[in-house]
Design a protein around this motif. Structure first.
Motif, mmCIF file in Angstrom:
data_model
loop_
_atom_site.group_PDB
_atom_site.id
_atom_site.type_symbol
_atom_site.label_atom_id
_atom_site.label_comp_id
_atom_site.label_asym_id
_atom_site.label_seq_id
_atom_site.Cartn_x
_atom_site.Cartn_y
_atom_site.Cartn_z
ATOM 1 N N ASP A 167 0.826 -1.212 0.000
ATOM 2 C CA ASP A 167 0.000 0.000 0.000
ATOM 3 C C ASP A 167 0.863 1.266 0.000
ATOM 4 O O ASP A 167 0.550 2.250 -0.673
ATOM 5 C CB ASP A 167 -0.937 0.014 1.221
ATOM 6 N N LYS A 168 1.947 1.233 0.768
ATOM 7 C CA LYS A 168 2.806 2.423 0.843
ATOM 8 C C LYS A 168 3.532 2.673 -0.482
ATOM 9 O O LYS A 168 3.679 3.815 -0.906
ATOM 10 C CB LYS A 168 3.795 2.279 1.996
ATOM 11 N N ALA A 169 3.948 1.605 -1.122
ATOM 12 C CA ALA A 169 4.607 1.771 -2.422
ATOM 13 C C ALA A 169 3.621 2.330 -3.446
ATOM 14 O O ALA A 169 3.954 3.228 -4.225
ATOM 15 C CB ALA A 169 5.155 0.426 -2.901
ATOM 16 N N ALA A 170 2.399 1.809 -3.403
ATOM 17 C CA ALA A 170 1.373 2.284 -4.342
ATOM 18 C C ALA A 170 1.127 3.776 -4.140
ATOM 19 O O ALA A 170 0.981 4.540 -5.100
ATOM 20 C CB ALA A 170 0.086 1.491 -4.150
ATOM 21 N N GLY A 179 -3.367 -0.443 -2.354
ATOM 22 C CA GLY A 179 -2.570 -0.556 -3.565
ATOM 23 C C GLY A 179 -2.249 -1.953 -4.049
ATOM 24 O O GLY A 179 -1.769 -2.119 -5.171
ATOM 25 N N GLY A 180 -2.484 -2.967 -3.216
ATOM 26 C CA GLY A 180 -2.059 -4.321 -3.559
ATOM 27 C C GLY A 180 -2.568 -4.797 -4.913
ATOM 28 O O GLY A 180 -1.798 -5.307 -5.732
ATOM 29 N N ALA A 181 -3.864 -4.605 -5.142
ATOM 30 C CA ALA A 181 -4.464 -5.107 -6.381
ATOM 31 C C ALA A 181 -3.960 -4.326 -7.601
ATOM 32 O O ALA A 181 -3.764 -4.901 -8.676
ATOM 33 C CB ALA A 181 -5.981 -5.032 -6.290
ATOM 34 N N VAL A 182 -3.737 -3.018 -7.451
ATOM 35 C CA VAL A 182 -3.238 -2.207 -8.569
ATOM 36 C C VAL A 182 -1.818 -2.638 -8.932
ATOM 37 O O VAL A 182 -1.467 -2.788 -10.112
ATOM 38 C CB VAL A 182 -3.211 -0.694 -8.197
ATOM 39 N N ILE A 183 -1.023 -2.857 -7.906
ATOM 40 C CA ILE A 183 0.356 -3.305 -8.138
ATOM 41 C C ILE A 183 0.346 -4.673 -8.835
ATOM 42 O O ILE A 183 1.126 -4.919 -9.755
ATOM 43 C CB ILE A 183 1.152 -3.336 -6.809
ATOM 44 N N GLU A 184 -0.571 -5.532 -8.418
ATOM 45 C CA GLU A 184 -0.670 -6.845 -9.066
ATOM 46 C C GLU A 184 -0.918 -6.690 -10.571
ATOM 47 O O GLU A 184 -0.261 -7.334 -11.395
ATOM 48 C CB GLU A 184 -1.806 -7.679 -8.447
ATOM 49 N N ARG A 185 -1.853 -5.816 -10.926
ATOM 50 C CA ARG A 185 -2.168 -5.607 -12.355
ATOM 51 C C ARG A 185 -0.981 -5.077 -13.127
ATOM 52 O O ARG A 185 -0.662 -5.527 -14.226
ATOM 53 C CB ARG A 185 -3.349 -4.636 -12.498
ATOM 54 N N MET A 186 -0.300 -4.073 -12.537
ATOM 55 C CA MET A 186 0.857 -3.477 -13.226
ATOM 56 C C MET A 186 1.961 -4.502 -13.424
ATOM 57 O O MET A 186 2.571 -4.590 -14.482
ATOM 58 C CB MET A 186 1.399 -2.326 -12.394
ATOM 59 N N ALA A 187 2.219 -5.268 -12.371
ATOM 60 C CA ALA A 187 3.290 -6.262 -12.420
ATOM 61 C C ALA A 187 2.983 -7.322 -13.476
ATOM 62 O O ALA A 187 3.876 -7.749 -14.219
ATOM 63 C CB ALA A 187 3.459 -6.908 -11.043
ATOM 64 N N LEU A 242 8.680 -0.609 -11.919
ATOM 65 C CA LEU A 242 8.893 -0.298 -10.509
ATOM 66 C C LEU A 242 7.953 -1.122 -9.633
ATOM 67 O O LEU A 242 8.364 -1.736 -8.645
ATOM 68 C CB LEU A 242 8.656 1.203 -10.260
ATOM 69 N N ALA A 243 6.675 -1.138 -10.012
ATOM 70 C CA ALA A 243 5.673 -1.874 -9.233
ATOM 71 C C ALA A 243 6.008 -3.358 -9.201
ATOM 72 O O ALA A 243 5.950 -4.012 -8.154
ATOM 73 C CB ALA A 243 4.278 -1.648 -9.826
ATOM 74 N N SER A 244 6.365 -3.885 -10.352
ATOM 75 C CA SER A 244 6.669 -5.308 -10.457
ATOM 76 C C SER A 244 7.899 -5.676 -9.620
ATOM 77 O O SER A 244 7.913 -6.706 -8.935
ATOM 78 C CB SER A 244 6.898 -5.669 -11.925
ATOM 79 N N SER A 245 8.907 -4.840 -9.666
ATOM 80 C CA SER A 245 10.135 -5.113 -8.920
ATOM 81 C C SER A 245 9.891 -5.046 -7.418
ATOM 82 O O SER A 245 10.428 -5.840 -6.649
ATOM 83 C CB SER A 245 11.220 -4.103 -9.295
ATOM 84 N N TYR A 246 9.076 -4.076 -7.019
ATOM 85 C CA TYR A 246 8.761 -3.931 -5.600
ATOM 86 C C TYR A 246 7.976 -5.153 -5.108
ATOM 87 O O TYR A 246 8.288 -5.747 -4.080
ATOM 88 C CB TYR A 246 7.951 -2.652 -5.386
ATOM 89 N N GLN A 247 6.976 -5.520 -5.898
ATOM 90 C CA GLN A 247 6.165 -6.695 -5.545
ATOM 91 C C GLN A 247 7.055 -7.948 -5.463
ATOM 92 O O GLN A 247 6.898 -8.784 -4.568
ATOM 93 C CB GLN A 247 5.054 -6.896 -6.580
ATOM 94 N N ALA A 248 7.990 -8.047 -6.389
ATOM 95 C CA ALA A 248 8.896 -9.202 -6.390
ATOM 96 C C ALA A 248 9.693 -9.268 -5.087
ATOM 97 O O ALA A 248 9.890 -10.348 -4.521
ATOM 98 C CB ALA A 248 9.840 -9.123 -7.589
ATOM 99 N N ALA A 249 10.130 -8.105 -4.612
ATOM 100 C CA ALA A 249 10.914 -8.081 -3.370
ATOM 101 C C ALA A 249 10.059 -8.521 -2.181
ATOM 102 O O ALA A 249 10.498 -9.289 -1.328
ATOM 103 C CB ALA A 249 11.473 -6.677 -3.133
#
Ligand code: KG4
Ligand code: ZN
Length: 341
Positions: A167-170, A179-187, A242-249
């Motif tokens: 959520d904070k990254a989003a 933000g979790g679901a938005v990041i999922e879509r972007m990634a 960026l979103a994908s890399s963050y989610q990966a971490a």
């Protein structure tokens, strides 16, 4: 049957359950109220719970003659939000002469993988012990689920929860809340690849605890250095990377620690719960992990069971009722915002 209530955070929810079956489950989400503040505002949450609790409980009351007990989440969560559900449960318990059962919110998330629909599906028998991975906006925990109502926490976050980190990254990327679901879509759009290799704090430590605040800080300084925060990030074409890399971490950390827990405990059955478990890529990674150990993973079988809901609370309460774990003096039940499994 059990009438269950959960008001631990930003969903007002009530359910009627029959053993593990959900007869009905109502959820009134407050997401739109908190969205503009970029996170849950406790005072607004309390007010919204108070305004909506009767509306949410109403359909459940049609079953009141068949209801044996009232169950309510008493922690962990926001104190003033929990209180709304507890007061309503006490009121119903007194008015209709039903026993009162206090349930922990995280117990609910553990049982969420075993909740069934009205017809009793999926069947899924219990085969203890399980490892349980709980990942939500407020919690990140690895638990040994030893038997009904018996839990041992073996790992937890020392700072932010995984969902909170997403959520904070989003928010930093100007993608809104949650933000979790938005990041999922972007990634997804960049095949979940890792372009930046952001830090994975504590991944090498020997214990099973998690840490996400170092990642968050590293991400913040990366964006700041490149002058990419907020609106600027939105128009930047690298935002998906960026979103994908963050989610990966974040997910790498979850996977590594779960793997360590498998190795330490020898348990190869994984149960899961919490909002972040809705993520299909995380599910895929967890399936791969459990395959590697000839084990298996179970997920909450219906979408609403990932996030907060009263149905999972009712299912836990059934096991408590069978073991006669009820509130003996209704007046004494109090909220426990920091309740631990
Ligand atoms: O369990 P939950 O609904 O509420 C809490 O008890 O915290 O979890 C909410 C969290 C939020 O951080 C949200 O961003 C995250 O779950 N979330 C997701 C997804 N959907 C919700 N994270 C990753 N991928 C998703 N699809
Ligand atoms: Zn929750």
């Amino acid at each position: 049957m059990i009438l269950a209530i959960d008001t631990s955070c930003d969903e007002t929810s009530a359910a009627v359950t029959d053993k593990r079956r959900v007869i009905l489950n109502t959820i009134y989400s407050q997401v739109l109220i908190h969205k503009k503040w970029g996170g849950v505002v406790p005072s607004l949450a309390r007010r919204a719970h108070m305004e909506r609790i009767d509306l949410v409980v109403q359909p459940a009351l049609e079953y009141i003659n068949k209801i044996e007990a009232i169950a309510v989440t008493y922690g962990p969560g926001l104190a003033i939000a929990l209180e709304v559900g507890i007061l309503k449960a006490k009121e119903l318990s007194k008015k209709y002469h039903k026993r009162l059962i206090a349930v922990g919110h995280m117990e609910g998330h553990i049982y969420s993988s075993f909740v069934q629909n009205r017809k009793g599906n999926p069947k899924r028998d219990f085969k203890f012990p399980y490892l349980a991975l709980l990942v939500s906006g407020g919690h990140t925990e690895l638990v040994i689920f030893k038997n009904h109502l018996q839990y041992e926490i073996v790992g937890r976050t020392v700072d932010d929860a995984a969902g909170e980190a997403l959520d904070k990254a989003a928010k930093m990327l100007g993608l809104g809340y949650p933000g979790g679901a938005v990041i999922e879509r972007m990634a997804n759009e960049v095949d979940n690849r890792d372009f930046h290799n952001f830090p994975r704090p504590m991944i090498r430590s020997k214990n099973l605890d998690f840490s996400f605040s170092g990642l968050k800080t590293a991400f913040y300084y990366y964006l700041k250095e490149k002058n990419l925060t907020g609106e600027k990030a939105v128009v930047n074409t690298n935002i998906k990377e960026l979103a994908s890399s963050y989610q990966a971490a974040v997910f790498d950390t979850l996977i590594k620690k779960t793997e360590m827990a498998i190795q330490k405990t020898g348990i190869t059955q994984l149960a899961t719960g919490g909002g972040v478990i809705a993520n299909q890529y995380l599910r895929k990674k967890l399936r791969q992990l459990m395959n590697k150990y000839d084990g298996n993973v179970i997920f909450p079988p219906y979408k609403y069971l990932n996030g907060d809901n009263a149905a999972m609370i009712g299912v836990v309460a059934d096991y408590k009722l069978k073991n006669n774990i009820v509130v003996s003096d209704i007046g004494t039940l109090d909220r426990q915002p920091r309740l631990s499994l």
